[in-house]
Design a protein around this motif. Sequence first.
Motif, PDB file in Angstrom:
ATOM      1  N   ALA A 152      35.627  35.465  36.797  1.00 22.33           N
ATOM      2  CA  ALA A 152      35.559  35.429  38.329  1.00 22.33           C
ATOM      3  C   ALA A 152      35.726  37.136  39.117  1.00 22.33           C
ATOM      4  O   ALA A 152      36.200  37.431  38.435  1.00 22.33           O
ATOM      5  N   LEU A 158      37.968  29.854  46.129  1.00 19.96           N
ATOM      6  CA  LEU A 158      38.543  29.035  45.246  1.00 19.96           C
ATOM      7  C   LEU A 158      38.592  27.758  45.849  1.00 19.96           C
ATOM      8  O   LEU A 158      38.885  26.672  46.826  1.00 19.96           O
ATOM      9  N   CYS A 242      43.436  34.722  37.248  1.00 18.66           N
ATOM     10  CA  CYS A 242      43.525  36.209  37.902  1.00 18.66           C
ATOM     11  C   CYS A 242      43.993  38.018  36.642  1.00 18.66           C
ATOM     12  O   CYS A 242      43.076  38.495  36.704  1.00 18.66           O
ATOM     13  N   VAL A 247      42.034  39.662  38.965  1.00 21.64           N
ATOM     14  CA  VAL A 247      41.741  39.722  40.547  1.00 21.64           C
ATOM     15  C   VAL A 247      42.778  39.335  40.693  1.00 21.64           C
ATOM     16  O   VAL A 247      43.626  39.225  39.743  1.00 21.64           O
ATOM     17  N   ALA A 249      44.456  36.836  44.122  1.00 24.43           N
ATOM     18  CA  ALA A 249      43.662  35.347  45.095  1.00 24.43           C
ATOM     19  C   ALA A 249      44.846  35.649  46.187  1.00 24.43           C
ATOM     20  O   ALA A 249      45.526  35.820  45.877  1.00 24.43           O
ATOM     21  N   SER A 287      35.976  29.755  41.183  1.00 21.17           N
ATOM     22  CA  SER A 287      35.649  30.385  42.091  1.00 21.17           C
ATOM     23  C   SER A 287      34.312  29.943  41.777  1.00 21.17           C
ATOM     24  O   SER A 287      33.615  29.648  40.603  1.00 21.17           O
ATOM     25  N   THR A 312      39.520  34.795  46.025  1.00 22.11           N
ATOM     26  CA  THR A 312      39.608  36.135  44.928  1.00 22.11           C
ATOM     27  C   THR A 312      39.907  37.434  46.130  1.00 22.11           C
ATOM     28  O   THR A 312      39.013  37.297  46.896  1.00 22.11           O
TER      29      THR A 312
END
Length: 341
Positions: A152, A158, A242, A247, A249, A287, A312
């Motif tokens: 992602a 998302l 994540c 990343v 979100a 994603s 994200t």
Amino acid sequence: MKEQDVLELIHTSFTGLLHEGAKGFSNDGALVLPNSGQRLAVSTDAFASDVDFRPFWGTAAQAGGRAIKQNLSDLAAMGAQPLGFTWSLSISHDWLNNSEGFQSFVHGAAQVCREHQLLLLGGDLGWQKEGFSCHITIIGETHGAGLGHQSAQPEESLWLSGPLGESHLGLSLIQQAHHAQPFLSDPQFQTWVQNRSKQERKWVERHLNGHHELGLGHHLNGLASACIDISDGLSSDLHKICRASGVGASLELAPLVQHLPQTTPKQSQQVEHAVLHGGEDFVLLFSVPKAKENELNSLIEAGFCLQKIGQTNTEKSQITLHSAGCTKMLHPLGWDAINLY
């Protein structure tokens, strides 16, 4: 039942679904040749009595089918189609003496396998002091790179492939009823189910029957950047994406809870907990780069229930939840198989 009886039961139940190398389940595994240009996808899962299912909480056939479906869900999240699986069964004398229940479990598993032409590649039998458990290693194949947790990128949208919370709400209803008056027989449990409201029956059946998105997963190859099935709860499974992708979100609560009743503050809290932290919905969370969002329209037109729930960002491993003008951090509070008690 003796070992030969169990082997005969499996051989009969899986007629036409035994890989040629399985030799009637007498081999632990088999040699599998993937199709040219395909990548193998492999996943393993445990399914144990008194943890994943309990006697008289639904039928043994439902439990057997659910054991297979949750593994098919893992393949769906990798964008794969099933080839086969190995099956390790550990059985106590209590379960062997309850031959009808064990037979129903095997028949339920075989029925789901037959629906998807999932071949039994081999397996092993063992004994345990109490209860029953099975371990499944499932193998699939996928075109191209397939899907994972780790790709992602920031500023991707998302999406969910279905509603959350129904399985957890169904399990909660069963637990509350069992605490008030323990379920001691299948007829007693089925009578209780039939006396629920239509909506409550839907939740209970969603939990007992299991779910997978195998029909959608392979369509997301080349479209989604990262994907996972919601087995441990949205809060925990989104954190996995994540962390793996580096990343953060942000989510909107409203679209997540709009399909569930919230007539009282207590009910709203229960619904929010079920949606955010309840597991075993087995819908896909994925994603998509904004440049590819329009490509989802064809999937929506084909009947897939896709819902945008957030995006994200660059805040590594931080997830924020927005609701009615308020923002709070969303921590991973879903299913934890190690810290149960």
